[in-house]
Design an enzyme around this catalytic site. Structure first.
Site, mmCIF file in Angstrom:
data_model
loop_
_atom_site.group_PDB
_atom_site.id
_atom_site.type_symbol
_atom_site.label_atom_id
_atom_site.label_comp_id
_atom_site.label_asym_id
_atom_site.label_seq_id
_atom_site.Cartn_x
_atom_site.Cartn_y
_atom_site.Cartn_z
ATOM 1 N N ASP A 4 6.113 -2.649 5.676
ATOM 2 C CA ASP A 4 6.105 -1.228 6.019
ATOM 3 C C ASP A 4 6.360 -0.977 7.497
ATOM 4 O OD1 ASP A 4 3.686 -2.364 6.778
ATOM 5 O OD2 ASP A 4 2.482 -1.204 5.378
ATOM 6 N N ASN A 25 -9.203 1.589 1.381
ATOM 7 C CA ASN A 25 -9.128 2.356 0.132
ATOM 8 C C ASN A 25 -8.320 1.623 -0.939
ATOM 9 O OD1 ASN A 25 -6.539 2.592 1.068
ATOM 10 N ND2 ASN A 25 -6.590 4.805 1.382
ATOM 11 N N HIS A 61 -5.303 0.209 -0.458
ATOM 12 C CA HIS A 61 -3.841 0.266 -0.352
ATOM 13 C C HIS A 61 -3.255 -1.109 -0.038
ATOM 14 C CE1 HIS A 61 -4.087 1.519 4.167
ATOM 15 N NE2 HIS A 61 -3.665 0.285 4.126
ATOM 16 N N GLU A 77 -0.674 4.138 -0.811
ATOM 17 C CA GLU A 77 -1.994 4.754 -0.851
ATOM 18 C C GLU A 77 -2.401 5.057 -2.297
ATOM 19 O OE1 GLU A 77 -3.688 4.701 1.760
ATOM 20 O OE2 GLU A 77 -2.910 5.880 3.430
#
Ligand code: GLP
Length: 245
Positions: A68, A137, A139, A144
């Site tokens: 990313d 979380n 990801h 996400e």
């Protein structure tokens, strides 16, 4: 079934992970590595640099494809992932810089940025070994929590929790980019082998949830349980809830 390696500490996690990568590169000189940013893989990269300096591995024919990049950050921006990779790993080993790929953070047309990156993944894939960290979380890359699993490269709006987690790298909250380009879940799952890293107590709950709870896009890393060749390498602090210790 996830293979799990529980190490005593961060350094041992890093060493074991680096050894796995070294073994692969020695077996397949022109392999494609999927690489991650974040603080977790830094020790692995340090161990790879050391191995290179000691002539235990040769990256001359390796291609790397990162997960990313923040949208809007130039390759020279000190908080960008291109800068991170160049200055944490690439410049210290003999990988050809032209064979190292990250999404183009400066491409403002998302459709173009994403299709170009998908093309690169298609051209150099399948990725032989995909290295992953995990967000608080759940990801992976910057995929996400969502109501569906993504396929190819996409532009994502970062969640509040991710922005908060990343503020430590920036001067102010305003400076943290709110969007990023990320390799999609399906592309990650297309890798031949996946290695997930986790270190520290802060990751204990999400590791437990991702690897024992429901497989759902609301916990993106949970999808990894559907992949036939995943190794979770983590220290005791990160793995104790999952391993019930
Ligand atoms: C960022 C990256 C992820 C990384 C995550 C965890 O969100 N996009 O690829 O896994 O951070 O980072 P850390 O390893 O610093 O906990």
């Amino acid at each position: 079934m996830i293979r799990t390696i529980c190490t005593q500490n961060y350094d041992e996690m890093s060493l074991q992970t680096a050894n796995k990568i070294i073994q692969l590169v020695n077996e397949k000189k022109n392999c494609t590595l999927g690489l991650a940013t974040g603080s977790t893989p830094i020790g692995t990269y340090e161990a790879l640099i050391k191995a290179y300096e000691e002539n235990r591995v040769d990256f001359a024919d390796v291609t790397s494809i990162n997960l990313d990049e923040y949208k809007g950050l130039a390759p020279t921006h000190p908080n960008g992932y291109r800068y991170f990779m160049d200055n944490t790993l690439f410049r210290y080993i003999n990988i050809n810089p032209y064979n190292t790929y990250l999404p183009d953070g400066l491409e403002m047309d998302p459709a173009k940025a994403c299709s170009e990156y998908d093309h690169i993944i298609e051209q150099y894939g399948p990725i032989d070994l995909m290295l992953l960290g995990i967000g608080l979380n759940g990801h992976i890359g910057f995929n996400e929590p969502a109501d569906h699993f993504s396929t190819g490269t996409q532009l994502v709006d970062l969640t509040e929790s991710t922005i908060q987690a990343n503020v430590r790298f920036f001067n102010t909250l305003e400076e943290v980019p709110k969007q990023a380009y990320t390799m999609g879940i399906q592309s990650i799952m297309s890798a031949r082998q996946i290695v997930v890293l986790a270190s520290g107590e802060a990751k204990a709950q999400i590791i437990h949830d991702a690897f024992t709870g429901p497989i759902t896009p609301f916990v993106p890393a949970s999808v990894l349980r559907l992949h036939p060749n995943v190794t979770l390498i983590g220290d005791e602090a990160a793995l104790h809830l999952y391993l019930n210790k």
